[in-house]
Write a protein that holds these residues in place. Structure first.
Motif: not given
Length: 969
Positions: A24-32, A148-152, A836-841
């Protein structure tokens, strides 16, 4: 001997690119970044346009420093509210905002000057405010990225800031509504004052810490009294604030308290009957409490009491002290100290501690001020804004080389100048530096505060609101600017004062949890008038023109000019040089003084509902808000200031619901503190685990109470996350290539029907949890369903069918159809939690399917099943599993597939054959007996070389069962 055939290529194993390791630490910023590039928030606004509104109004965090774990919890909860309402199909916009004015920012900017040994007061005000504005903007930008990084998800490019010119103008406009209605007054009252920050403080800006103070007993000689025996005696007061003795003006007694004369230090002392024993011990007149209670010899006792009658001293009723007068211990200094000190009746006087007599300093106590004012005694304003006595004060003022700030500990100590002077005057009966108690401190500077009487601007709580007059239901004037008041609310006519109106609104509003209602009710019920003024530079000015007699100008035209100027130039527009311009031709500048105080920042934040929900800058907003959400401390802060501001200007609260959360403690339940080194940095947690782990933690705890976080807790949350991730990974793999449907409904196995019934039940419970904002229950239900109902039960049972049944087998097809329904439901349920995970799924299965966060609540089949029957079946399955486990540990069998099981016939629900039970229990066989226990033996049947089941149809180990033979062909 020939090798046994390898059938692994004939088994339909799940296939997916969705990795088990989240990263997640590496993947989430790309999704954001993708969300931002695609303007996901804008897409959502467009998709929900025209739908039912749900308005959540964001309470502004302070623009000062990095976010902490409390910020993270707060924002995740808010995001969960907005996302879940959007998931339910509502138009739920989110406009984040920041509080930008006030002392914390000003204090930080002043620190820069102090480090350079510069005086902030020497800097031009506009230049200083510009630095404050830049400082606030810097932290707005920092915190925005962290949130924003928290996914808000929200309108991050267009937040509201209390320092925006439009916002400042709106705050001024709201203040003018108070002024034009006559709901402001300037008065002198004791208020919480910080000598370090040199300003008044609101209750919400104060925190209480345990300290050790000096306690003293001071004798005031009685010079006049209707009770002759008292003349020449000494009235004794007890206090923990020696610094207030120099401004004493009277003594208070309890009308119903009984008093007596006792001897101490050679003086006849008047104290309360219920407190004389502890007084004697404290002053050393009695070596022990037992002696003070009368257990010492008679020859010693008679020295303690004066006026003995038949062995007991006479008692004096407090009300008989009316007309008694004493003189100040420092009366020899003349002037202020030579005036007599009258005895005044005080209903607040108790016998819980002290002496039952209270010294009155109207400058430094609310009860003191009220009682003295009622008796024509006015404050003297002896203490200056820095906490020192003024230069012309007769005792410890001027050039006294012992002069210190009154809150200075050495100044107040038993050997300090006040006690030394009292001791020299023969008035100090006791002094000790050992009194432990709770004391108010500024939560910004952490310095002790004092009550100090100063001229301030107030909003009255108990004066009739002149514009709230009874009107008919049809009168559109009730509607206010934002359609605020429902004409059907007849109760509004019955609450003419601000306090009464606010109390009625507290009863109307929904509180989650309900105890929040009692908390804010008790605070509003007993609060004093609202102190609006602050003596600082960085804030919205109190834009009033005041006449010499203290009244202020109430001219709408003047007010409009001021508001327009602030809208163009911000708070700097309130400048002495524009006085004539603002007043216009109808008023002479010589007749008015411009107020230089600024507004309490709670008034700023109390107005955010106006410039966010009503201004039109965010057209998808509307007034009032459905929900406010903050920590429980905001019952005395933002919830209350918003309530009071809105009730005074619009006649009702700006919200219909209030949700509060507790505070985050460390793993041991202790308050977090940098000095203790027990803080948890959300930024570091995101670096280690990812934002979704913080979100899962925040939504898993019972946030309505104080809750905990720590390394072990986070590890547990991470494990919980892995289980949820594996559920989605399994679903993605099992649904690889799926394009079918359930087929003939008559062929759908009962297990699938049961799981769909469980899903329908879950769906209803999740909706109910969202309705009451019970996110802890929502998350727990989701996790438990995935772990217990799916992974440990449904998936476990059906893996044989998934792997080994033929591609077109009705049971396998029904199973995969149910998995598809589960996937579409679960990915939506999880979306507000694991953003983030639900978006990845979702994107793994539907790369071109848009964002999961644009989806709405799933349509779940309304299927029911005999839940009690299946509950009994699952309980029996657990017994079987427990009975097999010892054989597995002993390696008698390697898997449950090798077990022949005998179960109690009485425990088997109706309608299940032995073959059904073997499939559901994943065993070789199941038979029934009259025994009340489960027995397990190793099956003697041969194992199928493809599905590994031990079945009678397999001729030898490695051969195929009838089912596998048919599939392999």
């Amino acid at each position: 001997m020939s090798e046994k055939p390898d059938y692994k290529d004939t088994v339909f194993l799940p296939k997916t690119d969705f990795p088990m390791k989240a990263g997640l630490p590496a993947k989430e910023p790309g999704i954001l970044a993708q969300w931002q590039d695609e303007d996901l928030y804008g897409q959502l606004r467009e998709a929900r346009a025209g739908r039912e509104k749900f308005i959540f109004h964001d309470g502004p965090p302070y623009a000062n420093g990095e976010i902490h774990i409390g910020h993270a919890l707060n924002k995740v909860l808010k995001d969960m509210v907005v996302r879940s309402q959007s998931l339910l199909g509502k138009d739920a916009p989110y406009v984040p905002g920041w509080d930008c004015h006030g002392l914390p920012i000003e204090w930080k900017v002043e620190e820069k000057y102090r480090k350079k040994k510069l005086n902030k007061d020497e800097v031009p005000a506009k230049e200083f405010r510009a630095e404050c504005r830049a400082y606030a903007q810097q932290w707005v930008d920092v915190q925005r990225e962290q949130f924003k990084r928290l996914g808000i998800q929200g309108d991050w490019d267009n937040p509201y800031l209390t320092m925006d010119f439009d916002a400042e103008a709106t705050i001024v406009s709201e203040l003018m509504k108070f002024a034009e209605a006559g709901n402001l007054y300037r008065g002198s009252k004791p208020v919480m004052w910080s000598p370090v920050e040199k300003t008044a403080l609101a209750e919400a800006e104060v925190e209480y810490e345990d300290i050790t103070s000096t306690q003293i007993d001071v004798a005031f000689e009685i010079t006049e009294s209707p009770i002759p025996e008292l003349v020449g005696a000494h009235a004794v007061i007890w206090t923990t604030t020696p610094w207030t003795i120099p401004v004493n003006q009277a003594l208070a007694y309890g009308p119903d308290v009984k008093y007596r004369l006792v001897s101490s230090n050679g003086k006849r002392c008047l104290v309360a009957e219920d407190l004389y024993q502890s007084f004697l011990v404290r002053t050393g007149a009695s070596p022990s409490l037992s002696e003070a209670l009368g257990e010492e010899p008679e020859k010693d006792r008679k020295h303690h009491f004066a006026g003995r009658v038949d062995g007991e001293p006479p008692l004096i009723k407090g009300s008989d002290l009316a007309g008694t007068v004493a003189r100040h211990p420092m009366h020899h200094l003349g002037g202020f100290y030579a005036a007599p000190r009258p005895f005044l009746p005080g209903e607040f006087v108790t016998t819980e501690s002290g002496t039952g007599l209270v010294h009155m300093a109207p400058d430094h106590g609310e009860d003191d001020f009220d009682l003295c004012k009622a008796n024509g005694i006015n404050p003297v304003f002896a203490v200056m804004d820095d906490g020192r006595y003024r230069d012309d004060w007769g005792w410890l003022g001027g050039n006294d080389d012992r002069r210190r700030a009154v809150i200075n500990k050495p100044f107040n100590a038993a050997e300090g100048p006040i006690c030394s002077d009292l001791r020299e005057a023969g008035a100090l009966l006791s002094a000790s530096d050992d009194y432990e108690h709770s004391y108010p401190h500024s939560w910004r500077s952490k310095a002790k505060v004092i009550y100090r009487c100063t001229p301030q601007w107030f909003v009255p709580m108990d004066t009739d609101l002149p514009w709230l007059e009874p009107k008919s239901k049809e009168d559109k004037a009730w509607e206010g600017e934002g359609g605020a008041i429902d004409p059907s609310e007849e109760t509004i006519c019955a609450a003419p004062t601000l306090r009464e109106r606010a109390m009625e609104e507290i009863e109307r509003v929904e509180f989650f949890p309900e105890k929040g209602r009692n908390r804010i009710r008790s605070m509003v019920e007993g609060r004093p008038d609202w102190v609006l003024s602050r003596q600082r530079a960085w804030g919205v000015p109190i834009t009033l023109f005041v006449k010499p007699d203290g009244t202020y100008l109430q001219d709408p035209a003047v007010n409009a000019r001021v508001v327009n100027a602030v809208r163009e130039e911000g708070v700097d527009a309130w400048d002495e040089g524009r006085k004539a311009e603002f007043l216009g031709n109808d008023h002479s500048p010589d007749d008015f003084e411009m107020v230089t105080d600024i507004l309490d920042v709670w008034f700023d934040s109390g107005c955010t509902h106006v410039f966010t929900l009503e201004s039109g800058r965010w057209p998808d907003q509307r007034w009032p808000a459905d929900l406010y959400l903050e920590g429980s401390d905001q019952h005395r802060g933002w919830f209350q200031s918003s309530l009071l501001e809105s009730c005074a200007t619009r006649g009702r609260a700006p919200y219909d619901q209030v949700l509060t959360h507790g505070f985050t403690m460390d793993a041991k339940g202790k308050k977090m503190s940098k000095s203790l080194g027990n803080t948890v940095d959300p930024l570091k947690v995101m670096e280690q685990y990812g934002a979704d782990i913080i979100r899962l933690w925040a939504l898993s705890v019972d946030f309505t109470e104080d809750h905990r976080i720590g390394d072990e807790i986070l590890k547990g949350v991470a494990d919980q996350y892995r289980r949820l991730r594996n559920t989605f990974r399994y679903l993605l793999g099992a649904l690889d290539g799926f394009v079918g449907d359930m087929g003939d409904a008559s062929e759908v196995p009962e297990l699938e029907i049961y799981v769909l019934a469980l899903l329908a039940d879950l769906d209803g419970k999740l909706k109910a949890a969202l309705e009451s904002y019970d996110f802890n229950t929502y998350t727990r239900l989701l996790v438990d369903f995935c772990n217990e109902d799916l992974s440990a039960f449904f998936f476990d049972i059906r893996k044989d069918s998934l792997y080994c049944d033929g591609p077109d087998d009705p049971k396998r097809n029904a199973y995969r159809t149910v998995l598809d329904l589960l996937f579409h439901a679960l990915v939506r349920y999880a979306a507000p939690v694991l953003v983030y995970t639900s978006e990845e799924v979702w994107s793994t299965r539907y790369p071109d399917g848009g964002s999961v966060h644009l989806l709405e609540w799933p349509a779940v089949p309304g299927i029911s099943a005999d839940g009690e029957r299946w509950t009994r079946l699952r309980a029996l399955r657990e017994k079987v599993t427990e009975a097999i486990e010892p054989l597995r540990r002993e390696k008698t069998i390697r898997s449950s597939n090798e077990a022949d099981v005998v179960v109690p016939a009485a425990d088997v629900p109706e309608g299940f054959s032995d073959e059904d039970l073997a499939e559901l229990f994943i065993t070789a066989s199941v038979t029934r007996s009259d025994s009340d226990t489960v027995t397990v033996t190793r099956s003697s049947e041969s194992k199928c070389g493809r599905c590994w089941r031990l079945l009678p149809s397999v001729s030898e180990d490695g051969g195929l069962c009838d089912r596998c033979e048919k599939v392999v062909g």
